[in-house]
Design an enzyme around this catalytic site. Structure first.
Site, PDB file in Angstrom:
ATOM      1  N   LYS A  73       0.607  -0.930   0.004  1.00  0.00           N
ATOM      2  CA  LYS A  73      -0.078   0.031  -0.062  1.00  0.00           C
ATOM      3  C   LYS A  73       0.670   1.525  -0.105  1.00  0.00           C
ATOM      4  CE  LYS A  73      -3.993  -1.842   2.289  1.00  0.00           C
ATOM      5  NZ  LYS A  73      -5.201  -1.618   3.142  1.00  0.00           N
ATOM      6  N   ASN A 157      -1.940   5.958  22.697  1.00  0.00           N
ATOM      7  CA  ASN A 157      -1.162   4.749  22.258  1.00  0.00           C
ATOM      8  C   ASN A 157      -0.195   4.339  23.420  1.00  0.00           C
ATOM      9  OD1 ASN A 157      -0.489   3.160  20.126  1.00  0.00           O
ATOM     10  ND2 ASN A 157       1.429   3.979  19.892  1.00  0.00           N
ATOM     11  N   ASP A 161       5.529   8.394  21.718  1.00  0.00           N
ATOM     12  CA  ASP A 161       6.245   8.906  20.740  1.00  0.00           C
ATOM     13  C   ASP A 161       5.420   8.860  19.398  1.00  0.00           C
ATOM     14  OD1 ASP A 161       7.985   9.424  22.646  1.00  0.00           O
ATOM     15  OD2 ASP A 161       9.785   8.319  21.596  1.00  0.00           O
TER      16      ASP A 161
END
Ligand code: ATR
Length: 292
Positions: A73, A157, A161
């Site tokens: 992709k 998350n 970072d």
């Protein structure tokens, strides 16, 4: 269907392609719309150079359109003559549309997710949204949400970072601040209010069906709608926790449906009705033995 001298060909390039539902989506659409079109999987091995050869070969063979899946992709982009703006920003293309001299790339994974959410009555414009994850999938979702006018996206998350990097990139690309990067365990620091939450990590994917990114029930009490990008299994632990706390929960199969429909519409310059979309969706559910 009967293949003849005028039959148009579309297909999928990727590795692996054996378990794809895309032939089912496109061949059902062609049949129901009475189009003389066939969709086939093309196992495409190798890296950027091989994919470029495949794309050039497809054009030489008069192939109308291609879908692109893992692992191509991103690097397929160098083989294209034109790229749609959203796909360019996301940095990933899953649909190639034939033009006179080559293919134009689009990202219907994200336009498809938007359309899937709209079909369930889920609003994005002006909303405050929690997005879980900062991998490839969540990164694309972050772009889509901000492009379609989300008021604020709290990007949670495990690795801070990565969330921070996505926020910087999106803000620079769109010229507007809309993402707040956070650590997953800081979910109790979300401002008061109720949220749409999108589960964009790989946690909970088959066969790890009992895993979930956040266990804490107080988080789910603040989620009015939970959308999991995962559709295998079709009832993830994330979805169960959303439902148990009284929210509405959705899996990602409609995203897959609408990424296909968006591609089909681009290739054939048609609009697929909601009734037709539903007919294809029923066939997909049957194939995956999903019966809710
Ligand atoms: P995809 O292409 O599906 O997005 P990816 O790019 O590998 O896959 O991203 C996986 C996502 O799931 C990331 O957000 C990852 O968190 P990290 O950035 O901290 O690695 C998250 N993820 C995967 N396994 C996880 C786990 N056991 N606990 C928490 N997060 C996890």
């Amino acid at each position: 269907m009967e293949i003849n001298g005028k039959t148009r060909t579309c297909g999928l390039i990727g590795d692996p392609v054996e378990h794809t539902l895309s032939p089912l989506i496109h061949n059902t659409l062609a049949k129901l719309l009475g189009h003389d079109l066939v969709y086939v999987p093309f196992l495409t091995k190798g890296g950027e150079a091989e994919v470029e050869k495949a794309v050039q070969g497809a054009h030489a063979l008069n192939i109308l359109g291609l879908n692109v899946t893992v692992p191509h992709k991103e690097h397929v982009m160098s083989a294209l003559t034109e790229i749609d703006k959203l796909a360019e920003q996301i940095g990933a293309v899953n649909t190639l549309v034939r033009t006179a001299h080559g293919y134009k790339g689009y990202n219907t994974d994200m336009t498809g997710l938007y359309r899937a959410m709209r079909s369930e009555g889920i609003q994005i414009k002006g909303e405050e949204i929690v997005l879980l994850g900062a991998g490839g999938a969540a990164r694309a979702v972050a772009y889509m949400l901000c492009s379609y006018g989300a008021q604020r996206v709290y990007l949670l998350n495990r690795t801070f970072d990565k969330a921070e990097r996505i926020a910087q990139e999106v803000h620079q690309a769109l010229g507007r601040t809309c993402i707040v990067p956070m650590r997953t365990e800081e979910h109790d620091k979300l401002p008061s209010g109720e949220y749409l939450a999108i589960q964009g990590t790989s946690v909970g994917l088959f066969p790890n069906c009992e895993e979930v990114i956040i266990e804490d029930s107080t988080f789910y009490q603040r989620i009015h709608t939970g959308y999991d990008l995962i559709y295998r299994p079709s009832n993830t632990k994330f979805m169960r926790l959303v439902s148990q706390a009284g929210g509405k929960a959705y899996h990602g199969l409609k995203m897959l449906l609408y990424q296909g429909i968006d591609a089909y519409e681009l290739w054939n310059d048609v609009t697929v009705s909601e009734k037709l979309a539903e007919a294809v969706y029923q066939r997909m559910k049957k194939e995956l033995e999903i019966d809710e």
